[in-house]
Structures are given as C-alpha cells and as structure tokens.
Design a protein around this motif. Structure first.
Motif, PDB file in Angstrom:
ATOM      1  N   THR A  23       0.794  -1.171  -0.028  1.00  0.00           N
ATOM      2  CA  THR A  23       0.041   0.194  -0.042  1.00  0.00           C
ATOM      3  C   THR A  23       0.848   1.284  -0.131  1.00  0.00           C
ATOM      4  OG1 THR A  23      -0.030   0.080   2.377  1.00  0.00           O
ATOM      5  CG2 THR A  23      -1.569  -1.219   1.497  1.00  0.00           C
ATOM      6  N   ASP A  24       0.160   2.286  -0.051  1.00  0.00           N
ATOM      7  CA  ASP A  24       0.971   3.586  -0.143  1.00  0.00           C
ATOM      8  C   ASP A  24       1.845   3.736   1.387  1.00  0.00           C
ATOM      9  OD1 ASP A  24       0.420   4.562  -2.534  1.00  0.00           O
ATOM     10  OD2 ASP A  24      -0.720   6.246  -2.082  1.00  0.00           O
ATOM     11  N   PRO A  25       1.153   3.256   2.387  1.00  0.00           N
ATOM     12  CA  PRO A  25       2.047   3.671   3.504  1.00  0.00           C
ATOM     13  C   PRO A  25       2.879   2.657   3.612  1.00  0.00           C
ATOM     14  CG  PRO A  25      -0.153   3.649   4.095  1.00  0.00           C
ATOM     15  CD  PRO A  25      -0.069   3.247   2.711  1.00  0.00           C
ATOM     16  N   GLY A  26       3.072   1.353   3.061  1.00  0.00           N
ATOM     17  CA  GLY A  26       3.885   0.395   3.135  1.00  0.00           C
ATOM     18  C   GLY A  26       4.971   0.800   2.217  1.00  0.00           C
ATOM     19  N   ILE A  27       4.766   1.419   0.926  1.00  0.00           N
ATOM     20  CA  ILE A  27       5.817   2.142   0.269  1.00  0.00           C
ATOM     21  C   ILE A  27       6.706   2.653   0.932  1.00  0.00           C
ATOM     22  CG2 ILE A  27       6.458   3.449  -1.788  1.00  0.00           C
ATOM     23  CD1 ILE A  27       3.984   2.048  -3.263  1.00  0.00           C
ATOM     24  N   ASP A  28       6.271   3.618   2.015  1.00  0.00           N
ATOM     25  CA  ASP A  28       7.034   4.788   2.532  1.00  0.00           C
ATOM     26  C   ASP A  28       8.004   4.042   3.807  1.00  0.00           C
ATOM     27  OD1 ASP A  28       5.673   6.806   1.562  1.00  0.00           O
ATOM     28  OD2 ASP A  28       4.063   6.909   3.115  1.00  0.00           O
ATOM     29  N   VAL A  29       7.806   2.782   3.945  1.00  0.00           N
ATOM     30  CA  VAL A  29       8.655   1.751   4.704  1.00  0.00           C
ATOM     31  C   VAL A  29       8.903   0.872   4.042  1.00  0.00           C
ATOM     32  CG1 VAL A  29       7.574   2.977   7.035  1.00  0.00           C
ATOM     33  CG2 VAL A  29       6.539   1.070   6.020  1.00  0.00           C
ATOM     34  N   SER A  30       9.116   0.675   2.928  1.00  0.00           N
ATOM     35  CA  SER A  30       9.498  -0.645   2.065  1.00  0.00           C
ATOM     36  C   SER A  30      10.736  -1.044   2.597  1.00  0.00           C
ATOM     37  CB  SER A  30       9.340  -0.055   0.672  1.00  0.00           C
ATOM     38  OG  SER A  30      10.286   1.147   0.199  1.00  0.00           O
ATOM     39  N   ASN A  31      11.689  -0.345   2.736  1.00  0.00           N
ATOM     40  CA  ASN A  31      12.959  -1.086   2.897  1.00  0.00           C
ATOM     41  C   ASN A  31      12.786  -1.960   4.339  1.00  0.00           C
ATOM     42  OD1 ASN A  31      14.397   0.086   0.898  1.00  0.00           O
ATOM     43  ND2 ASN A  31      15.390   2.035   2.061  1.00  0.00           N
ATOM     44  N   TYR A  32      12.280  -1.449   5.406  1.00  0.00           N
ATOM     45  CA  TYR A  32      11.792  -2.293   6.380  1.00  0.00           C
ATOM     46  C   TYR A  32      11.152  -3.349   6.062  1.00  0.00           C
ATOM     47  CZ  TYR A  32       9.679  -3.636  10.805  1.00  0.00           C
ATOM     48  OH  TYR A  32       9.402  -4.039  12.163  1.00  0.00           O
ATOM     49  N   ILE A  33      10.275  -3.268   5.532  1.00  0.00           N
ATOM     50  CA  ILE A  33       9.246  -4.485   4.846  1.00  0.00           C
ATOM     51  C   ILE A  33      10.138  -5.433   4.132  1.00  0.00           C
ATOM     52  CG2 ILE A  33       7.150  -5.000   3.567  1.00  0.00           C
ATOM     53  CD1 ILE A  33       5.934  -2.464   4.259  1.00  0.00           C
ATOM     54  N   LEU A  34      10.686  -4.851   3.166  1.00  0.00           N
ATOM     55  CA  LEU A  34      11.456  -5.993   2.065  1.00  0.00           C
ATOM     56  C   LEU A  34      12.227  -6.826   2.793  1.00  0.00           C
ATOM     57  CD1 LEU A  34      11.453  -3.435  -1.053  1.00  0.00           C
ATOM     58  CD2 LEU A  34      10.135  -5.469  -0.544  1.00  0.00           C
TER      59      LEU A  34
END
Length: 400
Positions: free
Chosen positions: A381-392
C-alpha cells in the motif's frame, strides 16, 4: 521457442561528470578511446553468438554516461551488430539516454533510422541555480529545444528524468519543474530522490549537503509528486516511475520482474544463464580483453570455449542464482511495482504458493495496513511503500 531477452549497452562517456554521480563514467576520454571502446563492444556482442539462437531480444537500452555525445554512426554500429548476432523482435522497445545540450536534430533522425523508438532525457530540474549546483552542463531552454527536436524527429515515446531532495530545493521549485514537464506531455516521467554516495564530489561538499532537504521534507515532496503527476494523468507503476497508459518502460520492467538480460560494456551487469555477473570496471582492461576476443573471432575457433574463457577474465562478481536467491529477488524487485507480485507467476516459476512461503509475513503487514493481497496479487500500500526498506528485509528467506 525462443526465450525473451533484454540488452543493456553501457556508454561510459560524459562531457562533464555531475557532482552526485557514482555511475561508472569518464569525462576525460578522447575520440580515439571512444572508437576503441565501440570496437570492444561489438566484439563482446559477437561473443554471444553460440547462445543467441535461444533468445529473442525484446528491449535494448543504451545508457551511460551520456550516449548522445557519441557520433551517431557509433550508435548505429552497436545496433547493427546486435541485430546481426541476435534475433530482435519485430516491435522492440529501443531506448537511448540523452542529456540536454548534447542533443542534435540530425542525430535524432539517425537514431530513428536505426530503430530507436524511445528517448530518455535527463533534465533533473528546471531551476537554473539547482542545475548549477549539481554540475549539470545544460539549462532549461536547452532541454526544451532537445525535447522539441525529438518530437520533430518522430519520437512518440519520450521519458524525462527529474530529481527531488536537491541542495536548496523546496516544494515550490520541485512542483514547478514537474508542472512544466507535464505541460510538455512526455509519455513517461521518472522522479528520483537524490542519494549522496560516498566517493562523489557532493559527499565532500558540506556546504551543499547542509542544503539538502530533511528526510521528512523529502517524503512530503514524494507525496506531492504523486499528486501532481496523477492530476496530469500519469500512472505510478513503480516507486519512482510514472507513465501515461501503455508507456511503462518495458526494459526496466524486465529488471523488476526477474527477466533475463545481458549487460554489454565496461562495468555492465547481467542476469544470464542462471548467473548474475558484472563486467570489469577498468576501461583499458576491458578494451584489451575484447581486442583479444576479436582476434580469436577471426580464427576458426570454438565460440563456446571462447565465451567460457572470456568469462574468466571479463566477468566479476559471478553468482549462480539458486532458487532461494531468485525467490528473494523476485519479491524484492516485484514489490517495487505498484501492481505488486503475481501469485500465478510465483507459482509457475518456483512451483510453490506464495502464501506457503511468505504467508506469515504477508499477513503481518496486511494487518498493519502496509500490504494487500487478493487471489491474484500481493502488493504494498502507499503507507507500505513509505517504509518499504523495512518491509522488504522481511522477505529474506534466512529471516523466515
């Protein structure tokens, strides 16, 4: 049946190297070196002949450096050699990068005759002071002239590069640049956030680094970029890339979806025959090695052996991509695209359901609002893209 293949051609020459650039490029090489380098490139292309029949080339990307500073005949020689060795699709995407101030109308006409149908122009900013700070050699008027010349030459697929987070840049100057570019109607726009890399002149310039917008300000610029481009009809299909419908970069999409590609030229990277590797970064050694290849090619030689022996001296960082590495990369790159990762394609490539492997992490981030999933796809999601490095990072299999 031939497999799809993409080809990247690295042209490492510039008129002047920008202070933020950490790409492998040179601004002090003579025309003689350029000629030697093009000869080396064509030798490297011919080395792939034993494998060419297995593939059909769907995209070609000529990047740099600044390819548009070369004599247009050199570009023609590269493409002629590729088409001689490889089977090229009837309707390929063939892109060349160009910088304002190096674009000539007569060259553009020649590019079109060579089959180049997409041009990527590096503007970065419409603000004269920001361009000066970056060490760019052009102004906005030269960009306008180059853009209009490309249209007159028949280019119906033009991409423009813009940068955010520049020293002294604010929201007004960024939006002004994006708006002016949108009014010109290019088919594709990339907006990259400035990264200050160690070893670049910018890294040593404390006076300029102190002017770089804060992380929060840069995030606000990113959000505004999405809004402005959406209002002009540009679809964000990857974190930093926007296009009108049907004009997504086919070449870059190959990278993001795990397709095979060959990188030609000094320092160029490849994913080919199940291996990831890079060419050596020393241009003089690259030219010498390819000269030896050319000498071998004039003899009645075993081309497979030639490829294997050249691999030992021309390639570096050779890594065989085993299944876990390919899965990780498929997820890491695929989730950069707003469409996300196809569950059917994951199943086809790896013979596993994506939820069997990643169900726990997907459910965790779905519950937090950072991801979404349906029967077809998984995406950020858009909020997920903002913290994508952490998620990926959570999609590394050694963390499962």
């Amino acid at each position: 049946m031939r497999k799809p293949l993409s080809i990247y051609v690295h042209i490492p020459f510039c008129k002047h190297k920008c202070i933020y650039c950490d790409f492998l490029s040179f601004d002090d090489r003579t025309t003689t070196t350029q000629i030697q380098y093009i000869n080396a490139l064509t030798s490297e292309i011919r080395m792939y002949k034993p494998y060419a029949e297995r593939f059909i080339v769907k995209t070609i990307y000529i990047g740099g450096g600044t390819p548009s500073i070369l004599d247009e005949a050199m570009i023609g020689k590269i493409l002629e050699t590729i088409k001689h060795i490889f089977k090229v699709d009837r309707f390929p995407e063939i892109t060349i990068e160009a910088n304002p101030g190096t674009i000539k109308y007569t060259d553009l006409i020649s590019y079109r005759e060579y089959g180049i149908n997409r041009i990527s122009i590096g503007l970065q900013s419409a603000d004269a002071e920001l361009l000066r700070r970056l060490g760019r050699i052009h102004d906005f008027d030269q960009f306008l002239q180059g853009f209009e010349a490309a249209r007159r030459a028949g280019f119906e697929n033009i991409s423009v590069d813009i940068m955010s987070g520049l020293p002294g840049q604010d929201m007004h100057t960024l939006v002004d640049t994006i708006t002016q570019v949108c009014e010109m109607g290019p088919e594709h726009i990339s907006v990259y956030s400035l990264q200050v890399e160690e070893g670049t002149p910018l890294y040593e310039r404390d006076d300029l680094r102190s002017l770089i917008p804060s992380e929060d300000a840069d995030r606000e610029m990113y959000q505004m970029t999405k809004k402005v481009l959406k209002s002009y009809g540009y679809n964000r299909y990857e974190f930093s890339n926007y296009s009108k419908p049907g004009y997504e970069s086919r070449h870059n999409t190959v990278y993001w979806t795990g397709g095979q590609y060959i990188g030609l030229g000094v320092g160029a990277s490849s994913f080919f025959k199940g291996q990831r590797f890079s060419n050596i970064k020393d241009i003089d050694s690259y030219i010498d090695i390819c000269e030896d290849i050319r000498d071998e090619l004039t003899r009645d030689t075993d081309r497979n052996r030639l490829y294997d022996s050249a691999t030992q001296v021309l390639r570096t960082n050779v890594e065989t991509m085993f299944v876990n590495s390919r899965i990780e990369e498929f997820m890491y790159l695929g989730l950069r695209m707003t469409a996300g990762v196809s569950r059917a394609e994951f199943k086809e490539r790896f013979n596993r359901d994506i939820f069997d492997l990643y169900g726990e992490v997907i459910n965790k981030y779905t519950d937090q609002g950072f991801m979404q999933a349906d029967e077809n796809r998984v995406w950020l999601t858009d909020p997920g893209i903002d913290v994508s490095n952490y998620i990926l990072a959570d999609f590394l299999l050694d963390k499962q």
